[in-house]
Design an enzyme around this catalytic site. Structure first.
Site, PDB file in Angstrom:
ATOM      1  N   GLU A  87       0.812  -1.214   0.000  1.00 53.54           N
ATOM      2  CA  GLU A  87       0.000   0.000   0.000  1.00 53.54           C
ATOM      3  C   GLU A  87       0.850   1.272   0.000  1.00 53.54           C
ATOM      4  O   GLU A  87       0.495   2.252  -0.652  1.00 53.54           O
ATOM      5  CB  GLU A  87      -0.902  -0.027   1.240  1.00 53.54           C
ATOM      6  CG  GLU A  87      -1.996   0.996   1.253  1.00 53.54           C
ATOM      7  CD  GLU A  87      -2.946   0.761   2.414  1.00 53.54           C
ATOM      8  OE1 GLU A  87      -3.236   1.739   3.116  1.00 53.54           O
ATOM      9  OE2 GLU A  87      -3.393  -0.386   2.612  1.00 53.54           O
ATOM     10  N   ASP A  88       1.969   1.256   0.720  1.00 54.47           N
ATOM     11  CA  ASP A  88       2.714   2.492   0.960  1.00 54.47           C
ATOM     12  C   ASP A  88       4.131   2.535   0.392  1.00 54.47           C
ATOM     13  O   ASP A  88       4.846   3.514   0.605  1.00 54.47           O
ATOM     14  CB  ASP A  88       2.790   2.760   2.468  1.00 54.47           C
ATOM     15  CG  ASP A  88       1.425   3.063   3.071  1.00 54.47           C
ATOM     16  OD1 ASP A  88       0.520   3.493   2.326  1.00 54.47           O
ATOM     17  OD2 ASP A  88       1.260   2.861   4.281  1.00 54.47           O
TER      18      ASP A  88
END
Length: 179
Positions: free
Chosen positions: A65-66
């Site tokens: 996600e990051d």
């Protein structure tokens, strides 16, 4: 060193490398790696979780996600089970924030038991962090809205781990949110 410990340390090292340039949004700019380490610690020390794949997934839960990590990379290094858990708890960052929040509430009841554990610990860590220190630019109203949203996600995770759910319930009640 046991093989389980080695696998968990490999995941911790991988996450540390991937998150090395990132910081939390608190005024202290805490190193981001503290978050996945804290989520894994909540699972092991408070939730009584010893499942290696769950603990690895907790450490890796924000990498796709990051960071530039792919699900294929997770599978290559940590196997299909860990990939599946990480995939279940990963938001699609191409969607608007409110849509991602809505989908978390909608999908929570349908997650695997292992993914639900990671989600519970992630919510508990984030809520404790909010109580400890409000992120820069967050009003009290935004904090309260986050608690309310988190309580809705947790409703879909019920029946997973009574200890973690009880700790979350106390946090919600302290914020005046009915459980």
């Amino acid at each position: 060193m046991s093989s389980d410990a080695a696998l968990i340390l490999e995941a911790a090292n991988f996450a540390a490398e991937k998150h090395k340039q990132q910081r939390r949004k608190d005024p202290e700019k805490t190193p981001y790696i503290n978050h996945p380490l804290g989520v894994a610690r909540i699972l092991s020390h408070e939730g009584g979780i010893t499942d290696t794949a769950v603990l690895q997934a907790a450490l890796l839960h924000d990498t796709v996600e990051d960071t530039n990590t792919t699900f294929e990379e997770i599978e290559l290094h940590f196997g299909q089970d860990v990939r599946n858990i990480v995939e279940e708890v990963t938001d699609d960052k191409t969607l608007p924030k409110m849509e991602r929040k809505r989908l978390q509430m909608e999908h929570a009841p349908h997650c695997s038991q292992k993914a639900k554990l990671v989600k519970l610990a992630d919510k508990l860590y984030n809520l404790r962090d909010l109580k400890r220190c409000t992120p820069e630019g967050w009003s009290e109203q935004r904090v309260q809205e986050y608690f309310q949203w988190a309580s809705e996600v947790v409703k879909g995770l019920r029946g997973t781990n009574s200890i973690l759910e009880g700790k979350l319930d106390h946090m919600f009640m302290d914020q005046g949110i009915a459980v």
